[in-house]
Scaffold this active site. Structure first.
Site, PDB file in Angstrom:
ATOM      1  CE1 TYR A  29     -10.440 -15.918  -9.298  1.00  0.00           C
ATOM      2  CE2 TYR A  29      -9.621 -16.835 -11.361  1.00  0.00           C
ATOM      3  CZ  TYR A  29     -10.152 -15.789 -10.645  1.00  0.00           C
ATOM      4  OH  TYR A  29     -10.392 -14.592 -11.268  1.00  0.00           O
ATOM      5  CE  LYS A  88      -3.323  -2.871   0.283  1.00  0.00           C
ATOM      6  NZ  LYS A  88      -3.883  -3.410  -0.943  1.00  0.00           N
ATOM      7  CE1 TYR A  97      -5.176  -9.197   1.136  1.00  0.00           C
ATOM      8  CE2 TYR A  97      -4.433  -8.845   3.383  1.00  0.00           C
ATOM      9  CZ  TYR A  97      -5.363  -8.649   2.389  1.00  0.00           C
ATOM     10  OH  TYR A  97      -6.486  -7.915   2.649  1.00  0.00           O
TER      11      TYR A  97
END
Ligand SMILES: Cc1ncc(COP(=O)(O)O)c(C=O)c1O
Length: 328
Positions: A253, A49, A286
């Site tokens: 995924y 971020k 994450y």
């Protein structure tokens, strides 16, 4: 392209380093593994971020804002880094967090408080509504809020990862290192959008694989469209004549287990292996999940011997301390 002219508030220690994961590469017997250390961007314990916030805070300051408002999970890295960026820029920070306020703050939440952010609590499903209500209240009180969407994932925030990918391409050129694949955690899409666009601009030939930490195969179409849309918004923002579509967005995924933030053996094994072989700390939500996915792909033989895979560490380590029970 006018990326150098865009408003930017410097927050990060750049460039972040690239390291060889020699012991892990040897032990796994598959591709050569490298890591890019965006857990070391330098702002309040680092993470992806920081790079996004350089452009978001740059725009906030340009618009004369006095308060940053954003939202996320109680252990949001994005919220913690936004609180730190606000402190450094001399702005106030108001965070809308999902769940119940715990008696004792820990991990990212402890840091939010130390960094001086004001936290508001709500249900997860109410986050978007609260994110539109709170700025209205702040305006009514005479403040000038700048709202950052969840994860800082829009065209402005993604600009940080366009530059990050150009930075990586330059580092690789300097050491004459080929990278065939880049693997990283993908969630709100801004990191991936910026990387895909940056890879195009830098003419990076390797493939990018975002490991979804919170979506399953059924959400494929919607998520990949969202990432492509952020990338196109970003292309417009930086003045690059590039359009991306879903076929340019590769998301992996199948590694979400019991759901977002729920730790399983996948993350436990990944965190321990990285810690014990390389002395590098991953996070439980994450990077532990994304690296767990990468380990599985290596074991399935998806990457060939002789290929080089770079794992992009996107930070998140403060959350570890809030997951002591699941990890110990
Ligand atoms: C540590 C960490 N890695 C990866 C991501 C995913 O980035 P993005 O939301 O841009 O997809 C996040 C997002 O919150 C994060 O905190």
């Amino acid at each position: 392209m006018h990326i150098e002219m865009l408003p930017r508030f410097r927050l990060a220690q750049l460039p972040t380093s690239i390291e060889r994961l020699e012991r892990l590469s040897r032990e796994l017997g598959g591709p050569e593994l490298l890591i890019k250390r965006d857990d070391q961007t330098g702002l309040a314990l680092g993470g992806n971020k920081t790079r996004k916030l350089e452009f978001l805070v740059g725009q906030a300051l340009e618009q004369g804002a006095d308060t940053l408002v954003t939202a996320g999970a109680a252990q949001s890295n994005h919220c913690r880094q936004t609180a730190a960026a606000a402190a450094k820029a001399g702005l106030k920070c108001e965070l809308i967090l999902s769940g119940q306020k715990p008696e004792l703050p820990n991990g990212n939440l402890l840091l939010d408080e130390l960094l001086g952010a004001k936290c508001h609590w709500t249900e997860r499903s109410e986050l978007p509504v609260e994110l539109s209500k709170l700025p209205e209240q702040l305006c009514a009180q005479g403040h000038k809020p700048y709202v950052i969407g969840i994860g800082g994932s829009n065209g402005v925030g993604a600009t940080g990862y366009v530059l990050a990918t150009m930075e990586l391409a330059e580092q690789l050129r300097a050491i004459q290192q080929r990278v065939d694949h880049i693997v990283f955690a993908s969630s709100s899409g801004g990191t991936q959008a910026g990387m895909v666009l940056g890879a195009r601009i830098a003419e990076f030939a390797g493939r990018l694989h975002g490991v979804s930490v919170d979506k399953d195969d059924l959400e494929r179409e919607a998520y990949e469209e969202e990432v492509a849309q952020i990338a196109n918004e970003c292309a417009q923002y930086i003045g690059a004549d590039i359009r991306l579509a879903t076929q340019h967005i590769k998301v992996v995924y199948g590694y979400t287990g019991e759901g977002y933030g729920i730790v399983s053996n996948l993350e436990r094994e990944a965190i321990r292996l990285m810690a014990r072989r390389e002395g590098i700390i991953l996070d439980p939500v994450y990077t532990g999940r994304a690296f767990g996915g990468l380990l599985d792909l290596i074991r399935k033989g998806v990457f060939k011997r002789g290929e080089t895979v770079l794992f992009w560490h996107t930070g998140g380590t403060p959350a570890l301390f809030a997951y002591a029970q699941e990890l110990a």
